[in-house]
Design an enzyme around this catalytic site. Structure first.
Site, PDB file in Angstrom:
ATOM      1  N   LYS A 180       0.835  -1.206   0.000  1.00  0.00           N
ATOM      2  CA  LYS A 180       0.000   0.000   0.000  1.00  0.00           C
ATOM      3  C   LYS A 180       0.872   1.259   0.000  1.00  0.00           C
ATOM      4  CE  LYS A 180      -3.574   2.670   0.197  1.00  0.00           C
ATOM      5  NZ  LYS A 180      -4.533   2.692   1.314  1.00  0.00           N
ATOM      6  N   ASN A 184       0.737   4.488  -2.464  1.00  0.00           N
ATOM      7  CA  ASN A 184       0.669   5.874  -2.001  1.00  0.00           C
ATOM      8  C   ASN A 184       1.829   6.701  -2.533  1.00  0.00           C
ATOM      9  OD1 ASN A 184      -1.677   5.620  -0.490  1.00  0.00           O
ATOM     10  ND2 ASN A 184      -0.611   5.080   1.384  1.00  0.00           N
TER      11      ASN A 184
END
Length: 298
Positions: A180, A184
């Site tokens: 993740k 980002n």
């Protein structure tokens, strides 16, 4: 507020992600205590044609909170954690679980000093939710959280059981958190172009994004993440599959002139890279540009 499990729950930061979680609880009759900087009578989540109104009020004075709760969802940006510290102190008792709905791989380290009486659980948020001009929040995906498979995290999973917000208890949480983080990190390029997901349709931008992600991937592996070579291309393809107008929280902050979460989304990768002796030539360009954008105009 008390849930069906008998747990009392509060949400600090009723922004996009906080509103989505609050709505998930409210739908099943477990409306949480809402805590934030600005007083509001209610929160509104838009999901397709559905409109879910979560009754407030949003409380703004930590000193007026007489009771601790069993579970706190901390949903403020990392740039706002210190400002939310008074709420964490007011709401946390010796057994309080603090579930951190923030970006990054350093959630426990950054939040634990502000919640010395609480048990901190990191989380990976897998769904996009965007604040609208009228103060409502648009949900643009199925709500899902990943948590480490620990006894403390199971407290969170129990509270969210039977809600629209799915919870995965992951044996290898570190790998999910780094995957993740890579997603980002590459979204930071949107800040530098003032463009949304549609920009990844350009071959040159897609190529730059893949190269940056491969750089980040080397750091993630050095940190113990089990991520294959295919991850870089898969993340870019995910952005390409989004609606062209899909934004990201760091782009929203840039457009609003707010400080950016560049340090925990991008800076951490370069910082960890230095510890491992990994070169990061693309990060060395991206980071000062994001830092300058965060400083504001002028």
């Amino acid at each position: 507020m008390t849930t069906r499990t008998g747990s009392t729950v509060a949400i600090i930061g009723p922004g996009a992600i906080g509103t989505a979680v609050a709505a998930a609880l409210h739908e099943v009759g477990h409306t949480p205590l809402l805590c934030g900087r600005s007083s509001r009578d209610s929160l509104t989540l838009l999901d397709g044609d559905r409109r879910i109104v979560v009754p407030g009020p949003v409380r703004t004075d930590p000193a007026a909170s007489a009771d601790t709760v069993d579970l706190v969802f901390l949903a403020v940006k990392t740039t706002q954690t210190e400002a939310a510290a008074a709420w964490l102190t007011a709401l946390s008792g010796p057994e309080t679980v603090v579930c951190v709905l923030q970006n990054g791989v350093e959630q426990v380290e950054s939040v634990a000093p502000h919640a010395p009486s609480g048990r901190v659980v990191p989380a990976v948020v897998w769904f996009p939710a965007q604040a609208q001009a009228d103060g409502s929040v648009r949900l643009r995906g199925e709500p899902r959280l990943s948590l480490p498979d620990t006894a403390t995290a199971r407290v969170v999973a129990e509270v969210l059981q039977d809600t629209r917000c799915a919870v995965d208890l992951a044996a290898d949480f570190n790998t999910l958190a780094w995957r993740k983080l890579l997603q980002n990190a590459v979204a930071g390029l949107m800040v530098l172009t003032h463009r949304r997901a549609g920009m990844f349709g350009r071959a040159d931008i897609a190529g730059l994004a893949v190269a940056y992600l491969r750089e980040c991937l080397a750091v993630a592996r050095a940190e113990g993440a089990d991520l294959g070579d295919e991850v870089a291309q898969a993340i870019v393809e995910k952005f390409q599959a989004y609606p062209a107008d899909m934004g990201t929280s760091i782009l929203t902050d840039r457009e609003a002139g707010r400080p950016l979460e560049w340090e925990i989304r991008n800076g951490v990768i370069a910082r960890r890279a230095r510890q491992h002796g990994i070169p990061t030539p693309i990060s060395d360009v991206v980071l000062p540009l994001l830092a300058a954008a965060s400083d504001g105009p002028g």
